[in-house]
Design a protein around this motif. Sequence first.
Motif, PDB file in Angstrom:
ATOM      1  N   MET A 153       0.829  -1.115   0.174  1.00  0.00           N
ATOM      2  CA  MET A 153      -0.048  -0.128   0.043  1.00  0.00           C
ATOM      3  C   MET A 153       0.752   1.313  -0.049  1.00  0.00           C
ATOM      4  N   VAL A 154       0.432   2.162  -0.966  1.00  0.00           N
ATOM      5  CA  VAL A 154       1.245   3.288  -0.719  1.00  0.00           C
ATOM      6  C   VAL A 154       0.249   4.327   0.018  1.00  0.00           C
ATOM      7  N   VAL A 155       0.935   4.916   0.881  1.00  0.00           N
ATOM      8  CA  VAL A 155       0.213   5.616   1.753  1.00  0.00           C
ATOM      9  C   VAL A 155       0.801   7.032   2.067  1.00  0.00           C
ATOM     10  N   ARG A 156       0.121   8.413   1.826  1.00  0.00           N
ATOM     11  CA  ARG A 156       0.456   9.457   2.087  1.00  0.00           C
ATOM     12  C   ARG A 156       0.906   9.885   3.500  1.00  0.00           C
ATOM     13  N   ARG A 157       1.194   9.044   4.151  1.00  0.00           N
ATOM     14  CA  ARG A 157       1.859   9.344   5.680  1.00  0.00           C
ATOM     15  C   ARG A 157       3.006   8.483   5.859  1.00  0.00           C
ATOM     16  N   GLN A 158       3.657   8.437   7.247  1.00  0.00           N
ATOM     17  CA  GLN A 158       4.837   7.655   7.201  1.00  0.00           C
ATOM     18  C   GLN A 158       4.246   6.118   7.658  1.00  0.00           C
ATOM     19  N   VAL A 159       4.462   5.397   6.746  1.00  0.00           N
ATOM     20  CA  VAL A 159       4.095   3.876   6.691  1.00  0.00           C
ATOM     21  C   VAL A 159       5.464   3.045   6.444  1.00  0.00           C
ATOM     22  N   ARG A 160       5.560   1.964   7.264  1.00  0.00           N
ATOM     23  CA  ARG A 160       6.599   1.193   6.667  1.00  0.00           C
ATOM     24  C   ARG A 160       6.377  -0.031   5.792  1.00  0.00           C
ATOM     25  N   GLY A 161       4.946  -0.100   5.487  1.00  0.00           N
ATOM     26  CA  GLY A 161       4.467  -1.139   4.427  1.00  0.00           C
ATOM     27  C   GLY A 161       3.370  -1.709   4.704  1.00  0.00           C
ATOM     28  N   LEU A 162       3.038  -2.654   3.841  1.00  0.00           N
ATOM     29  CA  LEU A 162       1.674  -3.346   4.037  1.00  0.00           C
ATOM     30  C   LEU A 162       1.749  -4.485   4.757  1.00  0.00           C
ATOM     31  N   ALA A 163       1.294  -5.016   5.634  1.00  0.00           N
ATOM     32  CA  ALA A 163       1.486  -6.485   6.349  1.00  0.00           C
ATOM     33  C   ALA A 163       0.583  -7.172   6.167  1.00  0.00           C
ATOM     34  N   CYS A 164       0.894  -8.744   6.051  1.00  0.00           N
ATOM     35  CA  CYS A 164       0.057  -9.659   5.820  1.00  0.00           C
ATOM     36  C   CYS A 164       0.133 -10.925   6.869  1.00  0.00           C
ATOM     37  N   GLY A 165      -0.802 -11.099   7.671  1.00  0.00           N
ATOM     38  CA  GLY A 165      -0.865 -12.267   8.492  1.00  0.00           C
ATOM     39  C   GLY A 165      -0.090 -11.524   9.989  1.00  0.00           C
ATOM     40  N   VAL A 166      -0.163 -10.189  10.173  1.00  0.00           N
ATOM     41  CA  VAL A 166       0.394  -9.924  11.417  1.00  0.00           C
ATOM     42  C   VAL A 166      -0.226  -9.978  12.605  1.00  0.00           C
ATOM     43  N   ARG A 167       0.283 -10.547  13.660  1.00  0.00           N
ATOM     44  CA  ARG A 167      -0.560 -10.866  14.784  1.00  0.00           C
ATOM     45  C   ARG A 167      -0.533  -9.739  15.816  1.00  0.00           C
ATOM     46  N   ARG A 168      -1.546  -9.648  16.672  1.00  0.00           N
ATOM     47  CA  ARG A 168      -1.571  -8.632  17.502  1.00  0.00           C
ATOM     48  C   ARG A 168      -0.555  -8.056  18.114  1.00  0.00           C
ATOM     49  N   GLY A 169      -0.039  -6.980  18.326  1.00  0.00           N
ATOM     50  CA  GLY A 169       0.977  -5.988  19.017  1.00  0.00           C
ATOM     51  C   GLY A 169       2.125  -6.742  18.392  1.00  0.00           C
ATOM     52  N   ALA A 170       2.279  -6.821  16.928  1.00  0.00           N
ATOM     53  CA  ALA A 170       3.537  -7.330  16.375  1.00  0.00           C
ATOM     54  C   ALA A 170       4.435  -6.228  16.444  1.00  0.00           C
ATOM     55  N   PRO A 171       5.644  -6.446  16.545  1.00  0.00           N
ATOM     56  CA  PRO A 171       6.690  -5.260  16.433  1.00  0.00           C
ATOM     57  C   PRO A 171       6.920  -4.526  15.312  1.00  0.00           C
ATOM     58  N   LEU A 172       6.330  -4.940  14.155  1.00  0.00           N
ATOM     59  CA  LEU A 172       6.478  -4.080  12.997  1.00  0.00           C
ATOM     60  C   LEU A 172       5.800  -2.802  13.120  1.00  0.00           C
ATOM     61  N   SER A 173       4.821  -2.627  13.930  1.00  0.00           N
ATOM     62  CA  SER A 173       4.248  -1.279  13.985  1.00  0.00           C
ATOM     63  C   SER A 173       4.539  -0.424  15.111  1.00  0.00           C
ATOM     64  N   ARG A 174       5.739  -0.873  15.618  1.00  0.00           N
ATOM     65  CA  ARG A 174       6.586  -0.153  16.557  1.00  0.00           C
ATOM     66  C   ARG A 174       7.228   1.164  16.349  1.00  0.00           C
ATOM     67  N   GLY A 175       7.634   1.943  16.799  1.00  0.00           N
ATOM     68  CA  GLY A 175       8.448   2.956  16.586  1.00  0.00           C
ATOM     69  C   GLY A 175       7.963   4.098  15.648  1.00  0.00           C
ATOM     70  N   GLY A 176       6.694   4.135  15.758  1.00  0.00           N
ATOM     71  CA  GLY A 176       5.985   5.317  15.061  1.00  0.00           C
ATOM     72  C   GLY A 176       5.416   4.789  13.573  1.00  0.00           C
ATOM     73  N   ALA A 177       5.606   3.522  13.224  1.00  0.00           N
ATOM     74  CA  ALA A 177       5.045   3.000  12.060  1.00  0.00           C
ATOM     75  C   ALA A 177       3.473   2.976  12.003  1.00  0.00           C
ATOM     76  N   HIS A 178       2.834   3.385  10.932  1.00  0.00           N
ATOM     77  CA  HIS A 178       1.505   3.024  10.871  1.00  0.00           C
ATOM     78  C   HIS A 178       1.513   1.776   9.862  1.00  0.00           C
ATOM     79  N   VAL A 179       0.756   0.729  10.420  1.00  0.00           N
ATOM     80  CA  VAL A 179       0.641  -0.586   9.543  1.00  0.00           C
ATOM     81  C   VAL A 179      -0.790  -1.050   9.203  1.00  0.00           C
ATOM     82  N   PHE A 180      -1.047  -0.896   8.033  1.00  0.00           N
ATOM     83  CA  PHE A 180      -2.435  -1.260   7.400  1.00  0.00           C
ATOM     84  C   PHE A 180      -2.493  -2.748   6.889  1.00  0.00           C
TER      85      PHE A 180
END
Length: 132
Positions: free
Chosen positions: A1-28
């Motif tokens: 996904m391209v997002v017009r905000r600070q986003v680290r990427g599109l995640a598939c199969g991310v479990r609750r509280g996954a570290p991918l969304s830490r450090g200010g990242a927005h994960v959709f």
Amino acid sequence: MVVRRQVRGLACGVRRGAPLSRGGAHVFQLEYDEQNVKSVPPRFAYRHDGRDMCAFNLHLNGSWGPGGVVGDPEIAPRVEAVLAAAGLPDDDLDPRTAHRTSLEVLEALFELSLPREAIVSGTLPAVVLRTG
């Protein structure tokens, strides 16, 4: 996904509280289960700084999990209100139409877009946390 905000990427199969969304990242996350014999509706989740901001199935029914939007007490009700303003949920609406309308609402609310060229001939950003 391209997002017009600070986003680290599109995640598939991310479990609750996954570290991918830490450090200010927005994960959709947009998850489809087309191989399930049962009719499983697509699911959307938004995570930020290790927190579940909102999640719901795109048909907005209680067939798989809660029927409405769940998550952060500030974000989830706002998402639910925008969906309601678009006429969702509507039990008389075809599930595909509800799905499409939900995606349009999410696109506008979170300023998301999927570039046609990248979808048709390129590769979208993704993260694999674990394989089979």
